[in-house]
Each structure stands twice: as structure tokens, then as C-alpha cells.
Write an enzyme that holds these catalytic residues in place. Structure first.
Site, PDB file in Angstrom:
ATOM      1  N   GLU A 273      21.367 -38.846 -72.148  1.00  0.00           N
ATOM      2  CA  GLU A 273      20.950 -39.344 -73.288  1.00  0.00           C
ATOM      3  C   GLU A 273      20.576 -38.564 -74.282  1.00  0.00           C
ATOM      4  O   GLU A 273      19.483 -38.295 -74.804  1.00  0.00           O
ATOM      5  CB  GLU A 273      19.561 -40.052 -72.806  1.00  0.00           C
ATOM      6  CG  GLU A 273      19.839 -40.868 -71.562  1.00  0.00           C
ATOM      7  CD  GLU A 273      18.592 -41.439 -70.866  1.00  0.00           C
ATOM      8  OE1 GLU A 273      17.255 -40.940 -71.407  1.00  0.00           O
ATOM      9  OE2 GLU A 273      18.544 -42.158 -69.968  1.00  0.00           O
ATOM     10  N   PRO A 274      21.597 -37.958 -75.101  1.00  0.00           N
ATOM     11  CA  PRO A 274      21.333 -37.108 -76.184  1.00  0.00           C
ATOM     12  C   PRO A 274      20.807 -37.892 -77.471  1.00  0.00           C
ATOM     13  O   PRO A 274      21.293 -38.793 -77.618  1.00  0.00           O
ATOM     14  CB  PRO A 274      22.620 -36.368 -76.464  1.00  0.00           C
ATOM     15  CG  PRO A 274      23.652 -37.398 -76.037  1.00  0.00           C
ATOM     16  CD  PRO A 274      23.029 -38.004 -74.994  1.00  0.00           C
ATOM     17  N   ARG A 312       6.883 -33.902 -88.470  1.00  0.00           N
ATOM     18  CA  ARG A 312       7.141 -32.985 -87.332  1.00  0.00           C
ATOM     19  C   ARG A 312       6.331 -31.581 -87.713  1.00  0.00           C
ATOM     20  O   ARG A 312       5.744 -31.078 -86.883  1.00  0.00           O
ATOM     21  CB  ARG A 312       8.460 -32.601 -87.076  1.00  0.00           C
ATOM     22  CG  ARG A 312       9.519 -33.883 -86.613  1.00  0.00           C
ATOM     23  CD  ARG A 312      10.924 -33.431 -86.405  1.00  0.00           C
ATOM     24  NE  ARG A 312      10.676 -32.803 -84.955  1.00  0.00           N
ATOM     25  CZ  ARG A 312      11.083 -31.497 -84.879  1.00  0.00           C
ATOM     26  NH1 ARG A 312      11.198 -30.731 -85.759  1.00  0.00           N
ATOM     27  NH2 ARG A 312      10.695 -31.100 -83.594  1.00  0.00           N
ATOM     28  N   TYR A 316       3.697 -31.123 -84.613  1.00  0.00           N
ATOM     29  CA  TYR A 316       3.976 -29.887 -83.650  1.00  0.00           C
ATOM     30  C   TYR A 316       3.980 -28.590 -84.311  1.00  0.00           C
ATOM     31  O   TYR A 316       4.343 -27.796 -83.681  1.00  0.00           O
ATOM     32  CB  TYR A 316       5.505 -30.100 -83.236  1.00  0.00           C
ATOM     33  CG  TYR A 316       5.823 -31.818 -82.865  1.00  0.00           C
ATOM     34  CD1 TYR A 316       5.233 -32.287 -81.659  1.00  0.00           C
ATOM     35  CD2 TYR A 316       6.814 -32.467 -83.490  1.00  0.00           C
ATOM     36  CE1 TYR A 316       5.521 -33.706 -81.321  1.00  0.00           C
ATOM     37  CE2 TYR A 316       7.130 -33.679 -83.212  1.00  0.00           C
ATOM     38  CZ  TYR A 316       6.575 -34.120 -82.183  1.00  0.00           C
ATOM     39  OH  TYR A 316       6.877 -35.503 -81.692  1.00  0.00           O
ATOM     40  N   CYS A 342      -3.858 -36.856 -98.680  1.00  0.00           N
ATOM     41  CA  CYS A 342      -5.210 -36.074 -98.640  1.00  0.00           C
ATOM     42  C   CYS A 342      -5.395 -35.784 -97.295  1.00  0.00           C
ATOM     43  O   CYS A 342      -6.345 -36.476 -96.382  1.00  0.00           O
ATOM     44  CB  CYS A 342      -6.021 -37.171 -99.300  1.00  0.00           C
ATOM     45  SG  CYS A 342      -5.917 -37.696-100.690  1.00  0.00           S
ATOM     46  N   GLU A 343      -4.689 -34.843 -96.726  1.00  0.00           N
ATOM     47  CA  GLU A 343      -4.998 -34.262 -95.458  1.00  0.00           C
ATOM     48  C   GLU A 343      -4.398 -32.623 -95.458  1.00  0.00           C
ATOM     49  O   GLU A 343      -3.504 -32.485 -96.076  1.00  0.00           O
ATOM     50  CB  GLU A 343      -4.018 -34.798 -94.442  1.00  0.00           C
ATOM     51  CG  GLU A 343      -4.069 -36.367 -94.269  1.00  0.00           C
ATOM     52  CD  GLU A 343      -5.050 -36.409 -92.901  1.00  0.00           C
ATOM     53  OE1 GLU A 343      -5.227 -35.481 -92.311  1.00  0.00           O
ATOM     54  OE2 GLU A 343      -5.293 -37.682 -92.558  1.00  0.00           O
ATOM     55  N   TYR A 371      14.181 -37.817 -85.438  1.00  0.00           N
ATOM     56  CA  TYR A 371      12.699 -37.924 -85.615  1.00  0.00           C
ATOM     57  C   TYR A 371      12.077 -37.455 -86.679  1.00  0.00           C
ATOM     58  O   TYR A 371      11.122 -36.870 -86.941  1.00  0.00           O
ATOM     59  CB  TYR A 371      12.009 -36.627 -84.255  1.00  0.00           C
ATOM     60  CG  TYR A 371      12.609 -37.028 -82.967  1.00  0.00           C
ATOM     61  CD1 TYR A 371      12.417 -38.175 -82.418  1.00  0.00           C
ATOM     62  CD2 TYR A 371      13.484 -36.090 -82.461  1.00  0.00           C
ATOM     63  CE1 TYR A 371      13.058 -38.354 -81.044  1.00  0.00           C
ATOM     64  CE2 TYR A 371      14.128 -36.398 -81.212  1.00  0.00           C
ATOM     65  CZ  TYR A 371      13.768 -37.359 -80.463  1.00  0.00           C
ATOM     66  OH  TYR A 371      14.398 -37.685 -79.352  1.00  0.00           O
TER      67      TYR A 371
HETATM   68  N1  LLP Z   1      15.915 -39.756 -72.971  1.00  0.00           N
HETATM   69  C1  LLP Z   1      14.572 -40.031 -72.945  1.00  0.00           C
HETATM   70  C2  LLP Z   1      13.957 -40.560 -71.680  1.00  0.00           C
HETATM   71  C3  LLP Z   1      13.630 -39.376 -73.768  1.00  0.00           C
HETATM   72  O1  LLP Z   1      12.282 -39.406 -73.772  1.00  0.00           O
HETATM   73  C4  LLP Z   1      14.015 -38.587 -74.883  1.00  0.00           C
HETATM   74  C5  LLP Z   1      13.123 -38.226 -75.760  1.00  0.00           C
HETATM   75  C6  LLP Z   1      15.490 -38.421 -74.836  1.00  0.00           C
HETATM   76  C7  LLP Z   1      16.391 -39.155 -73.948  1.00  0.00           C
HETATM   77  C8  LLP Z   1      16.192 -37.800 -76.175  1.00  0.00           C
HETATM   78  O2  LLP Z   1      15.764 -36.220 -76.246  1.00  0.00           O
HETATM   79  P1  LLP Z   1      16.561 -35.522 -77.145  1.00  0.00           P
HETATM   80  O3  LLP Z   1      18.026 -35.553 -76.981  1.00  0.00           O
HETATM   81  O4  LLP Z   1      16.376 -36.265 -78.707  1.00  0.00           O
HETATM   82  O5  LLP Z   1      15.851 -34.270 -77.357  1.00  0.00           O
HETATM   83  N2  LLP Z   1       9.330 -36.528 -81.429  1.00  0.00           N
HETATM   84  C9  LLP Z   1       9.703 -35.262 -80.950  1.00  0.00           C
HETATM   85  C10 LLP Z   1      10.747 -35.323 -79.814  1.00  0.00           C
HETATM   86  C11 LLP Z   1      10.528 -36.268 -78.721  1.00  0.00           C
HETATM   87  C12 LLP Z   1      11.397 -36.855 -77.630  1.00  0.00           C
HETATM   88  C13 LLP Z   1      10.975 -37.769 -76.752  1.00  0.00           C
HETATM   89  N3  LLP Z   1      11.895 -38.422 -75.801  1.00  0.00           N
HETATM   90  C14 LLP Z   1      10.162 -34.183 -81.861  1.00  0.00           C
HETATM   91  O6  LLP Z   1      10.201 -34.567 -83.070  1.00  0.00           O
HETATM   92  O7  LLP Z   1      10.540 -32.941 -81.666  1.00  0.00           O
END
Ligand code: LLP
Length: 446
Positions: A273-274, A312, A316, A342-343, A371
Site C-alpha cells: 500500500e505505497p 507538515r 511534524y 496568525c500562528e 500529504y
Molecule cells: N497503509 C496504511 C494502513 C497507512 O496507514 C498508510 C499511511 C499507508 C498505507 C501509506 O503509507 P506511505 O506509503 O504513504 O508512507 N501525514 C503523514 C503520514 C501519515 C501516514 C499515515 N498512514 C506525513 O505527512 O508524513
């Protein structure tokens, strides 16, 4: 060719200078390269070619319909986490058998939508969710396919907010409990067991934690087989890291080599699930400098994109490289690049060295394709930016900029606005006194 590259002093997306996009679509604006996204998808597909596999793009990273559409055409399935994401992928024609539904808080309405659509599986995250899915499948008289998302208790070196695979995290269920859930599901007329799932976190740069998670998942699948429960799919989630600063590229060669070695004797289909690794480096946020401010201690470059456009850095402390779109020789300064909100947390970068910026200069915030837009908000009543897709020499607006009127659209119904901004309930519309002076009331006969 890199999607974003420099020719002479100009930064380009594929064959299009970013300055021309800023002129045409305004700033702030997200710009994506279709070629770069498809190249990344193709690279992963080639790596997995020797395995029975399905790439389910994680929609949460970037859910623009156009992007979902061309990924589907390229052969992607989808990982969704809400009724909204499910509707999006169905809207672009995703085959239900390529959709997996993750998330700890699925509602009955979302479960119904998934069962009705006939999705490949729900990745179940608790005993109570399994009960709900069974109840809804019974009510709808249609079986629901499930995997249990196990929590493998594997540590992944990443930001604490995006690590998910330890027992202290809200995600998944411990292995022992998972086995009990499978027994429960196998005994139900309305539930069908499809696979075993896990996801250990995001922006993970090493292969090793994925292999430890795969071992855990395989172990569960083998224990299930021993009690007569056969699974077809192993869903390993997403999480492959990308380059924001100078990180080494994720070693997909090693990932697939070691995965293939483990799956050689096993008949399972591998699901991945990329999200970020397909779209992150394929997008930038274009922004224009509004003012340059100097305090006694610091320089501030105030730009027209803020934390509502790209959350982001504020959320983070993430690092995004920020570069001038049109390069100019000259001195460098150390500055905070901040937005108009305003933060104090509204910054895109802190203590960053960059060529001395002037009002009107264009900057590109790199690796903003994942994201980015999806986390944008209307905070401070700021319209969300447009999204632009570049393919070779052409640019297409794939989501228009929100207007100020859009911001209030859900608040005014059922009243109507009048020219003077006063609202009146529908059906009791009177002519405005300004438009037509009222006749004085007729005097009653004395
Ligand atoms: N599968 C599941 C169940 C997930 O929860 C996620 C991401 C993915 C796949 C995809 O992950 P990826 O390949 O994109 O790393 N907002 C944060 C990232 C939150 C990720 C949440 N879950 C950021 O901006 O870094």
C-alpha cells in the site's frame, strides 16, 4: 530525467517552466508531474513482477481524482480509509476487487458502502469492528471479506506521529487476539477470510523492519493454516521512505529480493500500500514571496503559502527543501520562511540558507506531492490552493483554487444572501427598501 530540474536559471516541471505556471494559475499552487508518478509506479511494479502481487495505492497521500484515474489505468488498486476515499476510487472506475479498506474507526455507513461495492477486504482492527462488519453483512445479505491487521510490535525508525507498528499504538491487534478473531470469522456465515494485514509506519528508510513485519504476518498465516483457515493475501501496508533532505533512496531491490525469498515456497498474493513513495517527490508547492522582514535577530521571508496549505513542517517539524524558481546570482541569507497565518507555528522552514529573496520572487517547496494538499485546511478563512498536473509539455488544472464564496457555501443555506449581505429565510423575500422606496402607509379614515 528528473521531474523537477533546472534549465539555465529556470526551474522546470518536465518541459514546463514553473514561472509560467505561476503566471497562469497564480500562487500558492501545487504542481505534480504525471510522468514522475507513473515512473515510480512502474518501477515498483517491475520490482514485484516476479511475485503474485497487487499494488494498492494509499489514497490518503494524494487523493486527486485525476491522479487516481491514471494510476488505475496503469494497473493500481487502492487502499482507502474512509467512505470519501472509497467513493473517489469507485468514481474513477476502480474494480472493487482491487480495493482494501483500512482504518481503526470504520462506521456502519462506511462498512455498508464497502460491502455493497464488493471490495476485496476490510482490514479489521478490533473485535468490535469485526462484530459490526458481520452484523452489516448479515443485514445486507452479502458476505464481507476480511483480513485482520496485526500489530507486529516492530519498531520502525521514523517520526513518532507516523510510527504505527508497536503495541502502544492504536493500530491493529496483537497476534494472539488476531487468531481468536480469525476463528470467530471462519465460523460466521457472513464473513469470509481473505488475508493477514499489517502496516508498521511511514517514511521508513530501512528494509529490515518490513522483513520483521513480513515474518510476523507469515507466522500468523501459517498458524491459521494449521487450524484449517486458509488465507490468500498478505497485506504488508505501505511506508517506503523518500528523499526530503539527503536520505538514501529506499532499497526496493533488497525489499523485493528478501520478500521473494520468504514467499518462494508460499502461495500467497502480496499486497503493498505505497502512498508517499509514488507521489511525494513528484510534487511541489509553488509560492510567492510577499515581504522580507528583518528583526534584530532574524530574517523572515513571508510567503503566500502557509500551514493551511502545507501542514507538515508545523505538525511534524518536517524538512522540505525550498528553492528559488528563478535563480539569481547574489548573496545568501539565513531566514525563516513563514506563511501569513496568525500562528507562530506557521512556518515552512526555519533557519534556512537561501539566496537573498525579494518580494515577488517565486519559491518551490520540494517533495510536497504526498500529504500536502490532502492535509490542507481553510484555517484563517484561506481558500485551498489549486492543483496542476504536468504531462510533457502541457499543464492541466486538476482542481481549481477555492474561491472566497466556496468558504461560506455550507453555512448560508437555507437562507439567501442579499446584495447587502443580510440573510433572510427563503420564501420570505421582500424587496429591499433601497431598491424601491416603500409607499407611506395609507392613512386610515379618521
Ligand atoms: N497503509 C496504511 C494502513 C497507512 O496507514 C498508510 C499511511 C499507508 C498505507 C501509506 O503509507 P506511505 O506509503 O504513504 O508512507 N501525514 C503523514 C503520514 C501519515 C501516514 C499515515 N498512514 C506525513 O505527512 O508524513
Amino acid at each position: 530525467m528528473e521531474a523537477f530540474h533546472r534549465r539555465a536559471d529556470q526551474l522546470y516541471c518536465e518541459d514546463v517552466p514553473l514561472s509560467s505556471l505561476a503566471k497562469r494559475f497564480g500562487t500558492p499552487a501545487y504542481v505534480y508531474s504525471q510522468t514522475a508518478i507513473l515512473e515510480r509506479f512502474g518501477r515498483l511494479a517491475r520490482h514485484l513482477a516476479g511475485l503474485r502481487s497487487l499494488i494498492c495505492y494509499s489514497v490518503k497521500a494524494n487523493s486527486n481524482l485525476k491522479i487516481l484515474d491514471f494510476l488505475r489505468r496503469a494497473g493500481a488498486g487502492f487502499d482507502v480509509v474512509s467512505g470519501g476515499e472509497l467513493l473517489r476510487v469507485l468514481r474513477v472506475g476502480a474494480k472493487p476487487q482491487t480495493i482494501v479498506f483500512s482504518g481503526v474507526g470504520k462506521t456502519a455507513a462506511e462498512v455498508d458502502a464497502g460491502i455493497r461495492a464488493g471490495i476485496r477486504m476490510f482490514n479489521v482492527e478490533s473485535a468490535e469492528e469485526l462484530e459490526l462488519i458481520e452484523e452489516r453483512a448479515r443485514a445486507l445479505q452479502k458476505p464481507a471479506w476480511i483480513s485482520v491487521r496485526i500489530n507486529p510490535d516492530v519498531a520502525a525508525e521514523t517520526h513518532p506521529y507516523v510510527a504505527t507498528g508497536r503495541v502502544v499504538h492504536k493500530f491493529g491487534v496483537p497476534k494472539e487476539e488476531a487468531l481468536a478473531l480469525y476463528t470467530r470469522a471462519a465460523g460466521s456465515k457472513h464473513l469470509k477470510v481473505r488475508g493477514v494485514a499489517c502496516h508498521i509506519g511511514s517514511q521508513i528508510l530501512k528494509v529490515e523492519p518490513f522483513m520483521r513485519a513480513l515474518d510476523e504476518v507469515l507466522h500468523v498465516a501459517e498458524r491459521l493454516l494449521a487450524v484449517g483457515i486458509e488465507v490468500e493475501d498478505l497485506d504488508l501496508g505501505g511506508g517506503y521512505g523518500i528523499r526530503y533532505v539527503d536520505e538514501p533512496g529506499f532499497d526496493f531491490d533488497r525489499l523485493t529480493r528478501e520478500t521473494a525469498a520468504r514467499l518462494a515456497a508460499a502461495p500467497y498474493r502480496l499486497i503493498v500500500e505505497p502512498g508517499r513513495s509514488l507521489v511525494g517527490e513528484a510534487g511541489v508547492l509553488l509560492t510567492r514571496v510577499l515581504y522580507v522582514k528583518r528583526s534584530q535577530q532574524k530574517n523572515f521571508v513571508v510567503v503566500d503559502a502557509g500551514m493551511n496549505d502545507l501542514l507538515r513542517p508545523a505538525l511534524y517539524g518536517s524538512y522540505h527543501a525550498i528553492v528559488p524558481v528563478e535563480e539569481r546570482a547574489g548573496e545568501k541569507i539565513l531566514a525563516d520562511i513563514v506563511g501569513p497565518l496568525c500562528e507562530t507555528g506557521d512556518f515552512l522552514a526555519r533557519d534556512r540558507e537561501l539566496p537573498a529573496a525579494r518580494a515577488g520572487d517565486l519559491l518551490a517547496v520540494l517533495a510536497a506531492g504526498a500529504y500536502g494538499y490532502v492535509l490542507a485546511s481553510n484555517y484563517n478563512s484561506r481558500p485551498r490552493p489549486p492543483e496542476v498536473l504536468v504531462r510533457a509539455g502541457t499543464a492541466e488544472l486538476i482542481r481549481r483554487r477555492e474561491s472566497l464564496e466556496d468558504l461560506m457555501a455550507g453555512e448560508e443555506s437555507p437562507s439567501r444572501r442579499t446584495a447587502r449581505g443580510v440573510t433572510r429565510p427563503r420564501g420570505r423575500r421582500r424587496k429591499s427598501p433601497a431598491a424601491k422606496p416603500r409607499r407611506p402607509a395609507r392613512r386610515k379614515n379618521p
